[in-house]
Design an enzyme around this catalytic site. Sequence first.
Site, PDB file in Angstrom:
ATOM      1  N   GLU A 105       0.820  -1.207   0.000  1.00 40.44           N
ATOM      2  CA  GLU A 105       0.000   0.000   0.000  1.00 40.44           C
ATOM      3  C   GLU A 105       0.862   1.268   0.000  1.00 40.44           C
ATOM      4  OE1 GLU A 105      -2.693  -0.637   3.360  1.00 40.44           O
ATOM      5  OE2 GLU A 105      -4.082  -1.655   2.013  1.00 40.44           O
ATOM      6  N   ASP A 108      -8.459  -8.941   4.205  1.00 37.81           N
ATOM      7  CA  ASP A 108      -8.173  -7.835   5.118  1.00 37.81           C
ATOM      8  C   ASP A 108      -9.175  -7.719   6.262  1.00 37.81           C
ATOM      9  OD1 ASP A 108      -7.133  -5.608   6.227  1.00 37.81           O
ATOM     10  OD2 ASP A 108      -7.592  -4.237   4.594  1.00 37.81           O
ATOM     11  N   GLU A 145     -12.422  -2.253  12.511  1.00 38.15           N
ATOM     12  CA  GLU A 145     -12.445  -1.472  11.271  1.00 38.15           C
ATOM     13  C   GLU A 145     -13.596  -1.871  10.350  1.00 38.15           C
ATOM     14  OE1 GLU A 145      -8.817  -1.768   9.031  1.00 38.15           O
ATOM     15  OE2 GLU A 145      -9.595  -0.603   7.365  1.00 38.15           O
TER      16      GLU A 145
HETATM   17  C1  BDP Z   1      -6.137  -2.054   6.221  1.00 36.94           C
HETATM   18  C2  BDP Z   1      -6.383  -0.701   6.814  1.00 36.94           C
HETATM   19  C3  BDP Z   1      -5.215   0.231   6.683  1.00 36.94           C
HETATM   20  C4  BDP Z   1      -3.949  -0.457   7.178  1.00 36.94           C
HETATM   21  C5  BDP Z   1      -3.755  -1.756   6.432  1.00 36.94           C
HETATM   22  C6  BDP Z   1      -2.603  -2.575   6.977  1.00 36.94           C
HETATM   23  O1  BDP Z   1      -7.503  -0.148   6.190  1.00 36.94           O
HETATM   24  O2  BDP Z   1      -5.500   1.379   7.419  1.00 36.94           O
HETATM   25  O3  BDP Z   1      -2.848   0.358   7.010  1.00 36.94           O
HETATM   26  O4  BDP Z   1      -4.883  -2.583   6.584  1.00 36.94           O
HETATM   27  O5  BDP Z   1      -2.876  -3.518   7.697  1.00 36.94           O
HETATM   28  O6  BDP Z   1      -7.064  -2.909   6.802  1.00 36.94           O
HETATM   29  O7  BDP Z   1      -1.462  -2.285   6.698  1.00 36.94           O
END
Ligand code: BDP
Length: 721
Positions: free
Chosen positions: A313, A387, A415
């Site tokens: 990401e 996720d 989340e």
């Molecule tokens: C996702 C979240 C994000 C995190 C990412 C992670 O939306 O904010 O940075 O995972 O785990 O679930 O790196």
Amino acid sequence: MQIKFKRIFLALFVMCGLWLSLRAEDGYRLWLRYDKIDNPTLLLSYRKAITGIQMDEQSAIFASALNELKTGLSGLLDKEVFVVAKNSPVAGSLVAGTPQGNSLVASFTHPEEMKKLGDDGYLVITVGSGNNQHLLIAANTDKGVLYGSFHLLRLLQTHQPIDRLNICEIPKIKCRLLNHWDNLDGSVERGYAGTSLWDWHKLPEYLSPRYTDYARANASVGINGTVITNVNANARALTPEYLEKVAALATVFRRYGIRVFLTARFSSPIETGGLKTADPLDAGVQQWWNEKADEIYKLIPDFGGFLIKANSEGQPGPQDYGRNHADGANMLAKAVAPHGGIVMWRAFVYSHEVPDDRAKQSYSEFTPLDGKFEKNVFVQVKNGPIDFQPREPFHPLFGAMPKTPIMMEFQITQEYLGQGTHLVYLAPLFKEVLDADTYAKGKGSEVAKVIDGTLEDHPLSGIAGVANIGNDRNWCGHPFAQSNWYAFGRLAWNHQLSSETIAGEWIRMTFNNDAGFIAVATKMMMQSRETTVNYMTPLGLHHIMAFEHHSGPGPWSNIGRADWTSPYYHRADSLGIGFDRTSTGSSALSQYAPEVAAEWADLRTCPEKYLLWFHHLPWDYKLNSGETLWNGLISHYYSGVEGVRKMQKDWESLRGKVDVQRFEHVEAYLKIQEKEAVWWRNSCIQYFQQFSNLPIPVGYEKPEMPWEYYKKLTGRKILRF
Ligand code: BDP
């Protein structure tokens, strides 16, 4: 009888205080409420049983244990505590190996046997007989004694008998960590309980008393490490200015057996070190990290190590230099190894340049690296391959990297599960994953055995939970969200505990020991996760939340790269719905052991909870219930909303059995949850109806608004933003 520690102090107790169980409560005390025991017979018997405390050693951790026992016992037994330092010949002789009248003591007082307790295990046992009985808390380390003390207090808090104790506890997993996604500006990524607990502005000079209470709560469930910074890391956290602040926090946590860890931004050598590259094979970069580790350990001798999110990401990582994850992890591992540190390298990676099913990418990138990591490296894997969804099958990496210690990453913060206002007890989610059989070495190769190290005999074992803690007065926002922090810790210690057992303990300690109350509250908690799955993502649907906030529904969400959109995952069309991950689709199933893949590929054996995760099925596909897929989808969504309404009724039936403050707090949040469950149900059903072209069967309440109305809602930052 006296409570005896290995060797140290003596304490006695005298009365004071009121029965306070229905006074207003703001939730600050979590499950460590030590109000007077409200059962007079039990109180009398405990008072008779416990007359003093005697300890035999002195250390900061022992002092924490003693403080906790003094506070806890004086509250629970309503007696004042006297402390007299004195050596204990009884405890001394027991540890030396002349036990009497107790088989467990007999087997454990031999020095060789005591070794089995390791660093964190303990005994809480009754020894002696007649008028010469003692409660002995014995361990190899002061940390073990601290855990044993919390155990004893828990027995009293939950009204258990303490007359013939024979408890031996050894944690199944060595590293039991919280991961805080806290930023240096005080915000918390995916946090729903206020801002960060860490007051960087006032550190290192001012140490808020909350830091101690945070450490107490963690130690009470056996959590022994905390990563205090976000995985989306800021290089400044490793500068001298911040390290001094981290060191100050570490002094508080150390007294409770908690080691501090930090996230490391891979590009730190460039951003704060002034180097031109962060290439892990560059000698200058390696030297920079070695020196950084030396600097950290000078300030924090028991520093735990680094957690890294790299090439994920948008985060920098070794692939920026044509290197792989093992190159990156090993460079950091070598820097902390001389100091006893570890590296937790996250496997949460996926790339939009790889046109493959996102669920497959982490496995594809990491399995070729098995065996290439240094000994002090964990690969940290999220529980499922996408996720933290309300329900996911276990991640295919569990069992697929036998030469590498795999660390579990759960998300305690909700989340994707209603965030700050939905009552969702997560132990059943955690257990579902831990108990799943990977078949990596044949039947009985559960995920739990992969992560506790027993499947492959790894000396390292670890589990992490993304924290739901903030500076809200009650720590976690929703009064019931505290149970998820508690449950994570208890399962990290012993993954064989049942969700019900943990819920029961937590309810008794957090609210009261009334049998009727416990029965209703346990039922609410136990059903809450399935209820949430039903109104959000039933039958294996996933990733259909709104892109902007991850809270409400967004099956239409079509913003950003393909694998951030919802249609990528639900694939609804006129023929049906679901993601084909069998051999006719993305073949993600081929990443699992043949037994698992075969079971989930075959529609006759695939559990319906995973149906649309692995299969694209026609709207008239027949479910086990005999309903069509379309009608089944609808009944799941409606039963989700009904589940919330049932929780509301159940909670209402508890009015008067819990203090007004927390009662009304939960009552109000349940109203929000009901409203949002309806929002999920109405918008998802009507959105999918465009593809199925089928009616909502008669008898169901009609959605009051068309799905386009709900779509507009998702454009706003609703309620919690
Ligand atoms: C996702 C979240 C994000 C995190 C990412 C992670 O939306 O904010 O940075 O995972 O785990 O679930 O790196």
